[in-house]
Each structure stands twice: as C-alpha cells, then as structure tokens.
Design a protein around this motif. Structure first.
Motif, PDB file in Angstrom:
ATOM      1  N   VAL A   1     103.812  87.977  -8.838  1.00  0.00           N
ATOM      2  CA  VAL A   1     103.226  88.613  -7.652  1.00  0.00           C
ATOM      3  C   VAL A   1     101.800  89.081  -7.928  1.00  0.00           C
ATOM      4  CG1 VAL A   1     103.394  90.587  -6.091  1.00  0.00           C
ATOM      5  CG2 VAL A   1     105.442  89.265  -6.664  1.00  0.00           C
ATOM      6  N   LEU A   2     101.565  89.686  -9.083  1.00  0.00           N
ATOM      7  CA  LEU A   2     100.234  90.187  -9.395  1.00  0.00           C
ATOM      8  C   LEU A   2      99.217  89.053  -9.531  1.00  0.00           C
ATOM      9  CD1 LEU A   2     100.664  93.170 -11.885  1.00  0.00           C
ATOM     10  CD2 LEU A   2      99.456  93.186  -9.692  1.00  0.00           C
ATOM     11  N   SER A   3      99.621  87.956 -10.181  1.00  0.00           N
ATOM     12  CA  SER A   3      98.681  86.852 -10.382  1.00  0.00           C
ATOM     13  C   SER A   3      98.485  86.035  -9.110  1.00  0.00           C
ATOM     14  CB  SER A   3      99.161  85.955 -11.527  1.00  0.00           C
ATOM     15  OG  SER A   3     100.473  85.476 -11.284  1.00  0.00           O
ATOM     16  N   MET A   4      99.551  85.488  -8.579  1.00  0.00           N
ATOM     17  CA  MET A   4      99.431  84.644  -7.388  1.00  0.00           C
ATOM     18  C   MET A   4      99.079  85.476  -6.152  1.00  0.00           C
ATOM     19  SD  MET A   4      99.865  81.699  -8.683  1.00  0.00           S
ATOM     20  CE  MET A   4      99.232  82.390 -10.211  1.00  0.00           C
ATOM     21  N   GLY A   5      99.621  86.692  -6.081  1.00  0.00           N
ATOM     22  CA  GLY A   5      99.306  87.558  -4.946  1.00  0.00           C
ATOM     23  C   GLY A   5      97.849  87.972  -4.937  1.00  0.00           C
ATOM     24  N   THR A   6      97.321  88.261  -6.116  1.00  0.00           N
ATOM     25  CA  THR A   6      95.908  88.630  -6.218  1.00  0.00           C
ATOM     26  C   THR A   6      95.013  87.491  -5.757  1.00  0.00           C
ATOM     27  OG1 THR A   6      96.247  90.212  -8.022  1.00  0.00           O
ATOM     28  CG2 THR A   6      94.052  89.233  -7.827  1.00  0.00           C
TER      29      THR A   6
ATOM     30  N   THR B   1      97.459  76.538 -11.837  1.00  0.00           N
ATOM     31  CA  THR B   1      97.624  77.991 -11.806  1.00  0.00           C
ATOM     32  C   THR B   1      98.915  78.372 -11.085  1.00  0.00           C
ATOM     33  OG1 THR B   1      95.217  78.295 -11.801  1.00  0.00           O
ATOM     34  CG2 THR B   1      96.565  80.164 -11.092  1.00  0.00           C
ATOM     35  N   LEU B   2      99.177  77.699  -9.962  1.00  0.00           N
ATOM     36  CA  LEU B   2     100.411  77.972  -9.218  1.00  0.00           C
ATOM     37  C   LEU B   2     101.645  77.632 -10.039  1.00  0.00           C
ATOM     38  CD1 LEU B   2     101.926  78.724  -6.621  1.00  0.00           C
ATOM     39  CD2 LEU B   2     101.626  76.351  -5.865  1.00  0.00           C
ATOM     40  N   PHE B   3     101.640  76.477 -10.708  1.00  0.00           N
ATOM     41  CA  PHE B   3     102.804  76.061 -11.490  1.00  0.00           C
ATOM     42  C   PHE B   3     103.053  77.011 -12.669  1.00  0.00           C
ATOM     43  CE2 PHE B   3     101.917  71.494  -9.964  1.00  0.00           C
ATOM     44  CZ  PHE B   3     102.721  71.680  -8.858  1.00  0.00           C
ATOM     45  N   ILE B   4     101.980  77.480 -13.297  1.00  0.00           N
ATOM     46  CA  ILE B   4     102.146  78.441 -14.385  1.00  0.00           C
ATOM     47  C   ILE B   4     102.749  79.735 -13.843  1.00  0.00           C
ATOM     48  CG2 ILE B   4     100.904  79.921 -16.020  1.00  0.00           C
ATOM     49  CD1 ILE B   4      98.936  77.556 -16.400  1.00  0.00           C
ATOM     50  N   GLY B   5     102.264  80.177 -12.688  1.00  0.00           N
ATOM     51  CA  GLY B   5     102.811  81.379 -12.074  1.00  0.00           C
ATOM     52  C   GLY B   5     104.296  81.238 -11.744  1.00  0.00           C
ATOM     53  N   ILE B   6     104.676  80.075 -11.238  1.00  0.00           N
ATOM     54  CA  ILE B   6     106.087  79.841 -10.908  1.00  0.00           C
ATOM     55  C   ILE B   6     106.937  79.817 -12.171  1.00  0.00           C
ATOM     56  CG2 ILE B   6     107.726  78.191  -9.915  1.00  0.00           C
ATOM     57  CD1 ILE B   6     105.549  77.369  -7.949  1.00  0.00           C
ATOM     58  N   TYR B   7     106.379  79.282 -13.262  1.00  0.00           N
ATOM     59  CA  TYR B   7     107.130  79.267 -14.527  1.00  0.00           C
ATOM     60  C   TYR B   7     107.452  80.702 -14.956  1.00  0.00           C
ATOM     61  CZ  TYR B   7     108.726  77.491 -19.032  1.00  0.00           C
ATOM     62  OH  TYR B   7     109.514  77.152 -20.124  1.00  0.00           O
ATOM     63  N   PHE B   8     106.489  81.599 -14.829  1.00  0.00           N
ATOM     64  CA  PHE B   8     106.760  83.004 -15.133  1.00  0.00           C
ATOM     65  C   PHE B   8     107.872  83.531 -14.231  1.00  0.00           C
ATOM     66  CE2 PHE B   8     102.323  83.161 -16.900  1.00  0.00           C
ATOM     67  CZ  PHE B   8     102.670  83.599 -18.165  1.00  0.00           C
ATOM     68  N   LEU B   9     107.827  83.184 -12.968  1.00  0.00           N
ATOM     69  CA  LEU B   9     108.805  83.674 -12.002  1.00  0.00           C
ATOM     70  C   LEU B   9     110.207  83.161 -12.279  1.00  0.00           C
ATOM     71  CD1 LEU B   9     109.381  85.229  -9.363  1.00  0.00           C
ATOM     72  CD2 LEU B   9     108.810  83.130  -8.111  1.00  0.00           C
ATOM     73  N   THR B  10     110.343  81.951 -12.823  1.00  0.00           N
ATOM     74  CA  THR B  10     111.681  81.386 -13.044  1.00  0.00           C
ATOM     75  C   THR B  10     112.559  82.276 -13.918  1.00  0.00           C
ATOM     76  OG1 THR B  10     110.921  80.077 -14.960  1.00  0.00           O
ATOM     77  CG2 THR B  10     110.888  78.999 -12.785  1.00  0.00           C
ATOM     78  N   SER B  11     111.927  83.052 -14.786  1.00  0.00           N
ATOM     79  CA  SER B  11     112.715  83.916 -15.666  1.00  0.00           C
ATOM     80  C   SER B  11     113.411  85.047 -14.909  1.00  0.00           C
ATOM     81  CB  SER B  11     111.816  84.494 -16.762  1.00  0.00           C
ATOM     82  OG  SER B  11     111.389  83.468 -17.630  1.00  0.00           O
ATOM     83  N   TYR B  12     113.017  85.250 -13.650  1.00  0.00           N
ATOM     84  CA  TYR B  12     113.702  86.247 -12.830  1.00  0.00           C
ATOM     85  C   TYR B  12     115.201  85.947 -12.768  1.00  0.00           C
ATOM     86  CZ  TYR B  12     114.959  89.083  -8.762  1.00  0.00           C
ATOM     87  OH  TYR B  12     115.562  89.995  -7.916  1.00  0.00           O
ATOM     88  N   TRP B  13     115.562  84.686 -12.724  1.00  0.00           N
ATOM     89  CA  TRP B  13     116.970  84.286 -12.635  1.00  0.00           C
ATOM     90  C   TRP B  13     117.653  84.238 -13.996  1.00  0.00           C
ATOM     91  CZ3 TRP B  13     113.121  82.588  -9.480  1.00  0.00           C
ATOM     92  CH2 TRP B  13     113.303  82.822  -8.111  1.00  0.00           C
ATOM     93  N   ASP B  14     116.878  84.258 -15.060  1.00  0.00           N
ATOM     94  CA  ASP B  14     117.446  84.202 -16.407  1.00  0.00           C
ATOM     95  C   ASP B  14     117.667  85.587 -17.007  1.00  0.00           C
ATOM     96  OD1 ASP B  14     117.104  81.435 -16.207  1.00  0.00           O
ATOM     97  OD2 ASP B  14     115.130  81.513 -17.159  1.00  0.00           O
TER      98      ASP B  14
END
Length: 217
Positions: free
Chosen positions: A13-18, A195-208
């Motif tokens: 959220v901080l990276s992609m939202g910013t 940049t978007l794909f890297i951000g999503i990779y960080f987000l995927t850990s939300y489910w892990d």
C-alpha cells in the motif's frame, strides 16, 4: 491481522499507493502528463514525483515504504529460517535490504528542479533497487520452492511463480529494467510494470504470513 500480514500489506500500500496518489496529484496540478503509463509510457515514475505537492507525497511515501521493505525481508527470513540454509537466507536478505536502501537514497535526492537533483545518486539508487530486488526475489523464490517441498504451507506460491516468470521474461527481453535521466518510451512502460509486479510480490506474503506475530519474550 497478524504482524506479518500487516508488513506485507503496508509494503504494498505504501509503495504502490504512494505512486498512484502522486500521479493523481501530479496530473491534477499539471506537473505530470496524463495518460495510461502502463500502456502509453508518457512519463516515468520519477518525473511524476518531483514537482509540487506530488513531490512531497512521493518522497515521504516512498522513503516510508523502503523502511517497510527492510522489515519485510526480516520477516521473510524469520518465516523461512527453519526450512532454509543460513547463508542463502543472508544472501537473500542482503540484496533485498541493499535494494531498499538504493531506492531510499535515489528518492531522497529528488528535488523539484531537475537541475538541482543529484541525478548520479538517483540513477544508481533506482537501478540498484531493480537489480538488487530481482536477485533477492529470485533467491527468495528458490528458497520458498524448496521449503514448500519440505512441507511449508505457501498459499501464494502460484502467484509468486507467475510474478518471477514475468519479471525474468521482462529482464531477458528488454535487457533488464534500467533507469536513466531520459528514458525511452519502452523503458518507461517496463519500469511501471516491473514496479507493480515487485509490489504485488510483497503483497503475496499476506496470504502466507497469517501466523507471524510480534512476540515479546
């Protein structure tokens, strides 16, 4: 929400939202060109966050995001610690933190006036982010793959696999993601997507990371 989930969500959220808010403010104030940058590539990410209010939002938000990136890598190391070699974890974390510090330095030197910006630091920092992050994420994916085979539950594994595949295809097809002062149309598009794909990779850990919590001993 666990501590791990908070870190994963905040990193995204901080990276992609910013970036999204910065671009919206920049186009509203006329300091950034309005288009669909993922398709048209009319501007790069850097030039959406230099002038006006967008500049303050971009620098503050991205520097904060870098701090969460560093914590994300520590949480990732903790999550994999019982399933991976210590040296491999150290290499993964080293490049991940180095990439975050590169982005932090590259963002901190951005100033409203192009002539006042220390472009050498910015370009090197931004390129260190993309290149260091690709190394770190690749090592991470290999370690996650092995840990999963050893019994670790990784609900986001399919998404992680797709993201790593796309990032490497982009790297091979376009000779990597390289940031410069004046970027070509194609490079700008690749920068937005990477940049978007890297951000999503960080987000995927939300489910892990449903069970990763901050515990006081």
């Amino acid at each position: 929400m666990s501590f791990g989930q908070f870190i994963a969500l905040a990193s995204f959220v901080l990276s992609m939202g910013t970036i999204a808010v910065t671009y919206a403010v920049g186009t509203a104030q006329g300091t950034a060109e309005l288009c669909n940058p993922f398709i048209d590539g009319c501007t790069d990410i850097t030039h959406t966050g230099m002038k006006g209010d967008a500049g303050f939002i971009f620098r503050g938000g991205m520097i904060a995001a870098c701090a969460f990136f560093i914590v994300w890598w520590q949480v990732m190391r903790t999550w994999l610690s019982g399933h991976s070699n210590r040296l491999a974890l150290t290499v993964m974390q080293f490049f991940g933190v180095l990439a975050a510090l590169g982005l932090l330095a590259g963002t901190a030197v951005l100033l409203p006036e192009k002539s006042a910006t220390h472009w050498g630091v910015h370009v090197r920092g931004a390129n260190l982010f993309f290149q260091g992050m690709l190394i770190a994420l690749t090592v991470n994916y290999v370690l996650v793959f092995r840990a999963r085979r050893a019994g670790l539950a990784v609900p986001s594994f399919a998404v992680k696999s797709a993201l790593i595949l796309v990032l490497w295809l982009m790297t091979v097809a376009f000779a990597g993601v390289t940031v410069g002062i004046d970027m070509s149309h194609g490079k700008r598009i690749i920068e937005w997507w990477a940049t978007l794909f890297i951000g999503i990779y960080f987000l995927t850990s939300y489910w892990d990371w449903k069970r990763i919590r901050l515990v006081h001993y």
